[in-house]
Design an enzyme around this catalytic site. Sequence first.
Site, PDB file in Angstrom:
ATOM      1  N   LYS A  14      22.297  -4.947  11.710  1.00  0.00           N
ATOM      2  CA  LYS A  14      22.981  -3.692  12.037  1.00  0.00           C
ATOM      3  C   LYS A  14      24.324  -3.543  11.314  1.00  0.00           C
ATOM      4  CE  LYS A  14      24.564  -3.976  16.249  1.00  0.00           C
ATOM      5  NZ  LYS A  14      26.034  -3.996  16.101  1.00  0.00           N
ATOM      6  N   ARG A  89      26.703   0.452  24.242  1.00  0.00           N
ATOM      7  CA  ARG A  89      25.683  -0.555  24.511  1.00  0.00           C
ATOM      8  C   ARG A  89      25.201  -0.483  25.951  1.00  0.00           C
ATOM      9  NH1 ARG A  89      27.668  -4.176  20.259  1.00  0.00           N
ATOM     10  NH2 ARG A  89      26.296  -5.953  20.015  1.00  0.00           N
ATOM     11  N   ARG A 128      21.265 -17.776  10.412  1.00  0.00           N
ATOM     12  CA  ARG A 128      22.638 -17.293  10.345  1.00  0.00           C
ATOM     13  C   ARG A 128      23.604 -18.253  11.058  1.00  0.00           C
ATOM     14  NH1 ARG A 128      23.497 -11.079  12.015  1.00  0.00           N
ATOM     15  NH2 ARG A 128      25.255 -11.445  13.356  1.00  0.00           N
ATOM     16  N   ARG A 134      29.044 -19.102  13.343  1.00  0.00           N
ATOM     17  CA  ARG A 134      29.708 -18.182  14.282  1.00  0.00           C
ATOM     18  C   ARG A 134      29.599 -18.751  15.686  1.00  0.00           C
ATOM     19  NH1 ARG A 134      27.935 -11.961  13.314  1.00  0.00           N
ATOM     20  NH2 ARG A 134      28.140 -11.977  15.569  1.00  0.00           N
ATOM     21  N   ARG A 145      22.032 -12.455  24.462  1.00  0.00           N
ATOM     22  CA  ARG A 145      22.355 -11.148  23.872  1.00  0.00           C
ATOM     23  C   ARG A 145      21.108 -10.297  23.677  1.00  0.00           C
ATOM     24  NH1 ARG A 145      25.024 -13.038  18.723  1.00  0.00           N
ATOM     25  NH2 ARG A 145      25.432 -10.874  18.267  1.00  0.00           N
TER      26      ARG A 145
HETATM   27  P1  ADP Z   1      25.718  -8.092  16.775  1.00  0.00           P
HETATM   28  O1  ADP Z   1      25.718  -9.445  16.160  1.00  0.00           O
HETATM   29  O2  ADP Z   1      24.771  -7.918  17.899  1.00  0.00           O
HETATM   30  O3  ADP Z   1      25.709  -6.980  15.810  1.00  0.00           O
HETATM   31  P2  ADP Z   1      28.413  -7.219  17.393  1.00  0.00           P
HETATM   32  O4  ADP Z   1      29.169  -7.736  16.222  1.00  0.00           O
HETATM   33  O5  ADP Z   1      28.114  -5.766  17.436  1.00  0.00           O
HETATM   34  O6  ADP Z   1      27.091  -8.081  17.573  1.00  0.00           O
HETATM   35  O7  ADP Z   1      29.200  -7.620  18.741  1.00  0.00           O
HETATM   36  C1  ADP Z   1      29.607  -8.950  19.003  1.00  0.00           C
HETATM   37  C2  ADP Z   1      30.035  -9.093  20.459  1.00  0.00           C
HETATM   38  O8  ADP Z   1      31.129  -8.197  20.743  1.00  0.00           O
HETATM   39  C3  ADP Z   1      28.989  -8.728  21.506  1.00  0.00           C
HETATM   40  O9  ADP Z   1      28.084  -9.787  21.755  1.00  0.00           O
HETATM   41  C4  ADP Z   1      29.870  -8.404  22.724  1.00  0.00           C
HETATM   42  O10 ADP Z   1      30.349  -9.573  23.346  1.00  0.00           O
HETATM   43  C5  ADP Z   1      31.035  -7.690  22.079  1.00  0.00           C
HETATM   44  N1  ADP Z   1      30.797  -6.223  22.015  1.00  0.00           N
HETATM   45  C6  ADP Z   1      30.661  -5.470  20.876  1.00  0.00           C
HETATM   46  N2  ADP Z   1      30.448  -4.179  21.179  1.00  0.00           N
HETATM   47  C7  ADP Z   1      30.422  -4.107  22.528  1.00  0.00           C
HETATM   48  C8  ADP Z   1      30.205  -3.047  23.456  1.00  0.00           C
HETATM   49  N3  ADP Z   1      29.953  -1.795  23.044  1.00  0.00           N
HETATM   50  N4  ADP Z   1      30.241  -3.344  24.779  1.00  0.00           N
HETATM   51  C9  ADP Z   1      30.489  -4.582  25.220  1.00  0.00           C
HETATM   52  N5  ADP Z   1      30.681  -5.638  24.404  1.00  0.00           N
HETATM   53  C10 ADP Z   1      30.653  -5.410  23.066  1.00  0.00           C
END
Ligand code: ADP
Length: 197
Positions: A14, A89, A128, A134, A145
Site C-alpha cells: 500500500k 482504518r 520484509r 522493522r 494486524r
Molecule cells: P502497513 O504496514 O499496514 O501499511 P502503516 O504504515 O499504514 O502499516 O501503519 C503502521 C502502524 O501505524 C499501524 O499498525 C498502526 O499501529 C498505526 N496506524 C497507522 N494508521 C492508523 C490508523 N488510521 N488508525 C490507527 N492506527 C494507525
Amino acid sequence: MTRLLIIGPPGSGKGTQAEHLARHFGVPAVSTGDIFRSNVSRKTELGNQAAEYLDGGRFVPDHLTNALVKDRLLDGDVSHGFLLDGYPRTAPQATELDSMLAAQGHGLDAVIELRAPDAELEERMHRRAQEQGRTDDTIDVFRRRLDLYHRQTHEVVSVYAGRGILVSVNGSGDPGEITALAIAAVEQFLAASRRPS
Ligand code: ADP
C-alpha cells in the site's frame, strides 16, 4: 482536485503504491503510518503515546489518529487534493473523515482497495521483516494486524463500496504492473464519475 484514499491489508504494498499514485495524480501522499513512525523516532509527545500501539501491531486510539489527520488536512499543500494512505482504518475514523471533509465542503473522489490473499501477504511479510528489521513486523504482530484488518478495516471498505466510490485492484504480482493497473482503474472511474449525465 483529486481526493483519494488507499486501503489495503498489511504487506499489500500500500505505501509503495500510494507514493506512485500520488505522484501520478499530482497530489501529496499522507500516510498516517509514516507520520506515526516519524513521531516515534523523534520521540515527540504524540510519538511516545503511539509507540506502544505500533510495536504491538494494534491501532493507535481513534482520538489520537483523528486529531492527527484533522491537523494535517488543514495544511495548505492538501487543500487541492491528497491521497490518504492508512486512514481511515475503523468505522468511527471513516465517520470522522466525512465530517472533516464536509466542513471544508469536500468529499472523496475514489477509494482504492488493494487486494491480496492472506497467504501471499504472510510470505511477503516474512521477507520484509528479515530485510528491514522493522520492529512492528514480527510475524505475530503481523498476524494481529491482518486480523484487525479483516475485523475492522473491512467494514470501512464496505462503507465506500456502498457509496459506489470503491475501485478494487488486484495487488498480487509485479509492483510496477500493479501501479499501472491501479492508475488505469482510477482514471477510468474518475472519468466516468465526472462525465455529465
Ligand atoms: P502497513 O504496514 O499496514 O501499511 P502503516 O504504515 O499504514 O502499516 O501503519 C503502521 C502502524 O501505524 C499501524 O499498525 C498502526 O499501529 C498505526 N496506524 C497507522 N494508521 C492508523 C490508523 N488510521 N488508525 C490507527 N492506527 C494507525
